[in-house]
Each structure stands twice: as structure tokens, then as C-alpha cells.
Design a protein around this motif. Structure first.
Motif, short mmCIF file in Angstrom:
data_model
loop_
_atom_site.label_atom_id
_atom_site.label_comp_id
_atom_site.label_asym_id
_atom_site.label_seq_id
_atom_site.Cartn_x
_atom_site.Cartn_y
_atom_site.Cartn_z
N PHE A 109 0.84 -1.20 0.00
CA PHE A 109 0.00 0.00 0.00
C PHE A 109 0.87 1.25 0.00
O PHE A 109 1.91 1.28 0.65
N HIS A 110 0.40 2.28 -0.69
CA HIS A 110 1.15 3.53 -0.78
C HIS A 110 0.34 4.74 -0.34
O HIS A 110 0.71 5.87 -0.62
N SER A 111 -0.77 4.49 0.33
CA SER A 111 -1.61 5.59 0.80
C SER A 111 -2.26 5.21 2.12
O SER A 111 -2.82 4.13 2.26
N ARG A 112 -2.19 6.12 3.04
CA ARG A 112 -2.84 5.90 4.33
C ARG A 112 -4.36 5.83 4.17
O ARG A 112 -5.04 5.18 4.96
N ALA A 113 -4.90 6.45 3.14
CA ALA A 113 -6.34 6.37 2.91
C ALA A 113 -6.78 4.92 2.71
O ALA A 113 -7.82 4.49 3.21
N ILE A 114 -5.95 4.15 2.02
CA ILE A 114 -6.27 2.75 1.78
C ILE A 114 -6.11 1.95 3.07
O ILE A 114 -7.00 1.18 3.46
N THR A 115 -4.99 2.12 3.75
CA THR A 115 -4.76 1.33 4.96
C THR A 115 -5.74 1.70 6.07
O THR A 115 -6.15 0.84 6.85
N ALA A 116 -6.15 2.96 6.12
CA ALA A 116 -7.14 3.37 7.12
C ALA A 116 -8.44 2.62 6.92
O ALA A 116 -9.10 2.22 7.89
N ALA A 117 -8.82 2.40 5.65
CA ALA A 117 -10.05 1.64 5.38
C ALA A 117 -9.95 0.23 5.97
O ALA A 117 -10.92 -0.28 6.54
N TYR A 118 -8.78 -0.39 5.86
CA TYR A 118 -8.59 -1.72 6.43
C TYR A 118 -8.60 -1.68 7.96
O TYR A 118 -9.15 -2.57 8.61
N GLY A 119 -8.01 -0.66 8.54
CA GLY A 119 -8.04 -0.51 10.00
C GLY A 119 -9.45 -0.27 10.51
O GLY A 119 -9.86 -0.86 11.52
N ILE A 120 -10.19 0.56 9.82
CA ILE A 120 -11.57 0.85 10.19
C ILE A 120 -12.43 -0.40 10.05
O ILE A 120 -13.27 -0.70 10.91
N ALA A 121 -12.20 -1.17 8.98
CA ALA A 121 -12.93 -2.43 8.80
C ALA A 121 -12.63 -3.38 9.95
O ALA A 121 -13.52 -4.08 10.46
N ALA A 122 -11.36 -3.43 10.38
CA ALA A 122 -10.99 -4.30 11.51
C ALA A 122 -11.74 -3.88 12.77
O ALA A 122 -12.16 -4.74 13.56
N CYS A 123 -11.92 -2.60 12.97
CA CYS A 123 -12.70 -2.13 14.12
C CYS A 123 -14.15 -2.61 14.01
O CYS A 123 -14.73 -3.11 14.97
N ALA A 124 -14.73 -2.47 12.83
CA ALA A 124 -16.13 -2.84 12.62
C ALA A 124 -16.36 -4.34 12.79
O ALA A 124 -17.46 -4.76 13.16
N MET A 125 -15.32 -5.14 12.55
CA MET A 125 -15.46 -6.59 12.64
C MET A 125 -14.86 -7.16 13.92
O MET A 125 -14.91 -8.37 14.15
N GLY A 126 -14.26 -6.31 14.76
CA GLY A 126 -13.79 -6.74 16.06
C GLY A 126 -12.38 -7.27 16.14
O GLY A 126 -11.97 -7.77 17.19
N ASN A 127 -11.60 -7.14 15.08
CA ASN A 127 -10.24 -7.70 15.10
C ASN A 127 -9.13 -6.65 15.07
O ASN A 127 -7.99 -6.97 14.79
N PHE A 128 -9.44 -5.41 15.42
CA PHE A 128 -8.43 -4.36 15.42
C PHE A 128 -7.25 -4.71 16.33
O PHE A 128 -6.09 -4.59 15.94
N HIS A 129 -7.53 -5.16 17.54
CA HIS A 129 -6.46 -5.50 18.49
C HIS A 129 -5.62 -6.66 17.98
O HIS A 129 -4.41 -6.70 18.19
N CYS A 130 -6.26 -7.58 17.27
CA CYS A 130 -5.53 -8.71 16.68
C CYS A 130 -4.54 -8.19 15.65
O CYS A 130 -3.40 -8.65 15.58
N ASP A 131 -4.99 -7.23 14.83
CA ASP A 131 -4.12 -6.66 13.80
C ASP A 131 -2.91 -5.97 14.41
O ASP A 131 -1.79 -6.11 13.90
N VAL A 132 -3.12 -5.22 15.47
CA VAL A 132 -2.01 -4.48 16.08
C VAL A 132 -0.94 -5.45 16.59
O VAL A 132 0.25 -5.27 16.30
N ILE A 133 -1.35 -6.46 17.32
CA ILE A 133 -0.38 -7.44 17.84
C ILE A 133 0.28 -8.19 16.69
O ILE A 133 1.51 -8.39 16.68
#
Length: 199
Positions: free
Chosen positions: A167-191
Motif C-alpha cells: 500500500f502507498h496511501s494511508r487512505a487505503i490502509t485506514a479503510a482496512y483498519g476501520i474495517a478491523a474495528c467494525a469486525m472486532g479484530n483491530f487488536h488482533c491486527d495491532v499485535i
């Protein structure tokens, strides 16, 4: 994590969840997912693309995992059911390497700031991650995220994703981070990021 296949979610996915083989997908048939006993309706699945993925009352929607059984062994079981973020990390990392998607995952890790996010620990729960999502993206942002938002972001940033360089844009990666929040796996992603790509 790489959730690009979420974009192919359709009404047929709801039918597949209703017919889920609980011998094969034992975890998804149990709480907190209950994919066989309380499957998402076709209307719910459609609403994840057009209205929101998170629940109506503003929490992560674990039922969304019912239509993506390929993530049962990497995210749903180890991270969300067993709360073993280290096991989830290893399983996800092995899968990503086998799929050749490590550049995408690494760039997601760095662009989203997961490498420096020390607020998440091995003991962080889905509920605690909600507050972290609120702080990072804003409650309204992640609870109103819908799968069609991926298409909008990619249209606005057409050259921001490469299978070779990530990825070359934070706009794209933010969408994936936001999706992780909506699906409950944000903390999993960080670790997952901190224990692999960030080292």
C-alpha cells in the motif's frame, strides 16, 4: 490484515452461513459467532455493503465472520474466540507468507501506526479495542463503515495499491483498519503487526 475477499460478500454468503457444516467450522458455529443457529440474513449481508458492518448499536459485528470461513483458523478462533493473540499472529503470518501478501501487510502495519501502538496488549479484549478504535478513527467513522467504502477509497487513490510493493496511501490502509474495528479484530491486527513486520 488482508481482508480484500470481504468485498465479494453477497447474499449467497448468507445462504452458505445457514448451511454451514459445523463439523468443519466448529468455531463459527459456537458463541460468539453462532453462524448456524443465528446466521446473518441476506438483508443483513447486503446491509454490510450498503449501510454498515458494525452492529446498529455501534459495536463490532462478529456475525460478519460467518460469511468468511477462510479466516476461522487465523482470526476467528485464535483471536476472537480463544483470545490468544500470539497464536492468531503466527497463524495469520504463516497464511500471509504462503499467499505472498507480506508487502501489503507490512505496509498496512507501518502506515496505520500499529508498530508504535503500545495501547494494545496480549490481553486486550474486543470491548477494550472499541475504545482504541474510537480514539484512532472516531466512533462514528468505524461504526458507519460499509464494505462499499473500499471501492470509493480505491477510486480516489487508483495507484495506491501494489501486489509487489504493498500500500502507498494511508487512505487505503485506514479503510482496512476501520474495517478491523467494525469486525472486532483491530487488536488482533495491532499485535500481529507488532510481533512480525515491525520487528
Amino acid at each position: 490484515s488482508d481482508l480484500s475477499s470481504w468485498r465479494q460478500v453477497s447474499e449467497t454468503s448468507a445462504e452458505a452461513a445457514r448451511e454451514m457444516n459445523c463439523t468443519v467450522h466448529q468455531t463459527l458455529c459456537e458463541a460468539p459467532f453462532n453462524c448456524r443457529s443465528n446466521p446473518p440474513t441476506p438483508e443483513e449481508v447486503l446491509s454490510w455493503s450498503t449501510v454498515r458492518v458494525a452492529t446498529k448499536d455501534g459495536h463490532p459485528n462478529l456475525k460478519a465472520w460467518c460469511v468468511q470461513p477462510e479466516y476461522e483458523d487465523t482470526i476467528a478462533k485464535p483471536c476472537l474466540k480463544d483470545r490468544d493473540l500470539q497464536a492468531s499472529t503466527q497463524k495469520m503470518y504463516d497464511w500471509v507468507i504462503a499467499e505472498g501478501k507480506e508487502e501489503r501487510e507490512a505496509s498496512y502495519s507501518f502506515l496505520e501506526g500499529h508498530c508504535v501502538n503500545m495501547n494494545v496488549t496480549y490481553d486486550t479484549t474486543v470491548e477494550e479495542a472499541e475504545a482504541l478504535c474510537d480514539a484512532k478513527y472516531g466512533h462514528e467513522t468505524w461504526t458507519s463503515f460499509k464494505l462499499s467504502d473500499f471501492d470509493i477509497v480505491e477510486e480516489l487513490h487508483p495507484n495506491a495499491t501494489s501486489t509487489v510493493t504493498g500500500f502507498h496511501s494511508r487512505a487505503i490502509t485506514a479503510a482496512y483498519g476501520i474495517a478491523a474495528c467494525a469486525m472486532g479484530n483491530f487488536h488482533c491486527d495491532v499485535i500481529y503487526c507488532r510481533d512480525t513486520y515491525c520487528k
